[in-house]
Design an enzyme around this catalytic site. Structure first.
Site, PDB file in Angstrom:
ATOM      1  CB  CYS A  56      -0.939  -0.018   1.212  1.00 22.16           C
ATOM      2  SG  CYS A  56      -2.358   1.107   1.028  1.00 22.16           S
ATOM      3  CB  CYS A  78      -1.940   4.690   3.470  1.00 26.26           C
ATOM      4  SG  CYS A  78      -1.790   3.129   4.357  1.00 26.26           S
ATOM      5  CB  CYS A 125      -4.643   3.650  -0.089  1.00 26.46           C
ATOM      6  SG  CYS A 125      -4.949   3.416   1.680  1.00 26.46           S
ATOM      7  CE  LYS A 183      -7.760  -1.608   4.603  1.00 22.86           C
ATOM      8  NZ  LYS A 183      -6.437  -1.145   4.099  1.00 22.86           N
ATOM      9  NE  ARG A 187      -6.547   5.496   4.367  1.00 28.16           N
ATOM     10  CZ  ARG A 187      -5.700   5.298   5.369  1.00 28.16           C
ATOM     11  NH1 ARG A 187      -6.004   4.464   6.335  1.00 28.16           N
ATOM     12  NH2 ARG A 187      -4.531   5.926   5.406  1.00 28.16           N
ATOM     13  CE  LYS A 226      -7.006  -3.907   8.224  1.00 26.71           C
ATOM     14  NZ  LYS A 226      -5.848  -3.214   7.627  1.00 26.71           N
ATOM     15  CB  SER A 242      -5.071  -1.944  15.570  1.00 25.19           C
ATOM     16  OG  SER A 242      -5.934  -1.058  14.869  1.00 25.19           O
TER      17      SER A 242
END
Length: 325
Positions: free
Chosen positions: A120, A122, A130, A195, A217, A248, A274
């Site tokens: 990516c 980003c 991105c 995602k 995003r 994800k 996370s």
């Protein structure tokens, strides 16, 4: 009065019996452990919002990998944290970029470890998006060449798997073509096929220093309310040459994991992200939960939903707990 009913408890009568009939199992080989590699030297910074997760410079990588190998973890995914950024994310596809250098280091010293390179821009762009930006728009087609160049540079460095996470339309096709033209036909693509635009990514953006400098995003990551869109995204990536499909985040999207497993004959990967990790850590530090039991239940839930592999920050702890069993 004679009652007619089933005796389901027969198969729960002891720990040995429960183990005998257990349907899903966690293995250390199922885990992919994320590493955040910093440019510079003598840097080992704990991520404030992710207790136990560190940004490390290359001189700490040997020690980190020694621990990972000792725990039986077979795979890592690399994220770069560069000191300099620019408009096009040039550090992402530089032959001596931080992920490329870390990949070479690991493959030279630990050739049996599978290195997955997150592909990516980003972390490397000054605007934190991105892809290529024009005004307040992220340009799709103009971003594809840079993503392909990044993938090729990572493959040249020795990456075993390319994992593009940018969610540009056509990104798998562009990367597959770039890899094939460069002679890397055998390098598989682990696509972030599904995602979602999720609030659960917040702590990661601290770790990777990748927060967008404007907007969000949502024009390229998926709406959390949508299910059928996941099929369209995954179908496109499969047709374009994806070898793995990532869903994800993990826990809030286990229905999607099951959908992907039921529909596609490819390995399905769940990213236990996370925010999920940080919530568990915070609750455990406050004494509100049993961390080991919660983590292992979460991870086996991902396996039960259909995940073949799990990208997780809990990997080292989970590997230790599995060794104790």
């Amino acid at each position: 009065m004679e009652l007619q009913f089933s005796r389901h408890r027969r198969l729960r009568s002891s720990a040995s019996m429960r183990s005998l009939v257990r349907e899903n199992h966690l293995r250390t080989e199922d885990f992919i452990y994320p590493l955040f590699i910093l440019e510079g030297e003598k840097k080992r910074n704990e991520v404030a919002s992710m207790p136990g997760v560190y940004q490390i410079s290359m001189d700490y990588l040997q020690k980190e990998m020694d621990e990972i190998v000792s725990l039986g973890i077979k795979s890592v995914i690399l994220f770069g944290v560069p000191t300099e950024k620019d408009e096009c994310g040039g550090g992402a596809f530089h032959d001596h970029g931080i992920v490329q250098e870390a990949t070479r280091f690991i493959k030279e010293r630990f050739p049996e470890i599978i290195v997955v390179a997150d592909t990516c821009l980003c972390e490397y762009t000054s605007h934190g998006h991105c892809g290529v930006v024009q005004g307040d728009r992220v340009l799709n087609d103009e971003s594809l060449d840079l993503l392909a160049r990044t993938a090729v540079s990572q493959a040249k460095a020795g990456a075993d798997i390319i994992a593009p996470s940018n969610m540009m339309d056509g990104f798998v096709a562009a990367i597959r073509a770039g890899l094939d033209e460069a002679g890397f036909e055998e390098v598989p693509i682990m696509s972030y096929a599904v995602k979602y635009s999720s609030a659960f990514y917040g702590p990661f953006r601290d770790a990777a220093d990748s927060t967008p400098q404007f907007g969000d995003r949502k024009t390229y990551q998926m709406d959390p309310a949508n299910r059928m869109e996941a099929f369209r995204e995954a179908e496109s990536d499969v047709a374009e040459g994806a070898d793995f499909l990532i869903v994800k985040p993990g826990m809030p999207y286990l229905d999607i994991v099951r959908d992907m497993k039921n529909t596609f004959n490819l390995p399905v990967v769940t990213y236990n992200v996370s925010g999920e990790y940080s919530m568990v850590k915070a609750a455990a530090q406050n004494g509100w939960i049993d961390e080991k039991k919660i983590v292992m239940e979460m991870l086996v839930g991902m396996k039960r939903a259909g995940a073949d592999l799990i990208i997780t920050y809990h990997a080292k702890d989970a590997a230790r707990w599995l060794k104790e069993e």
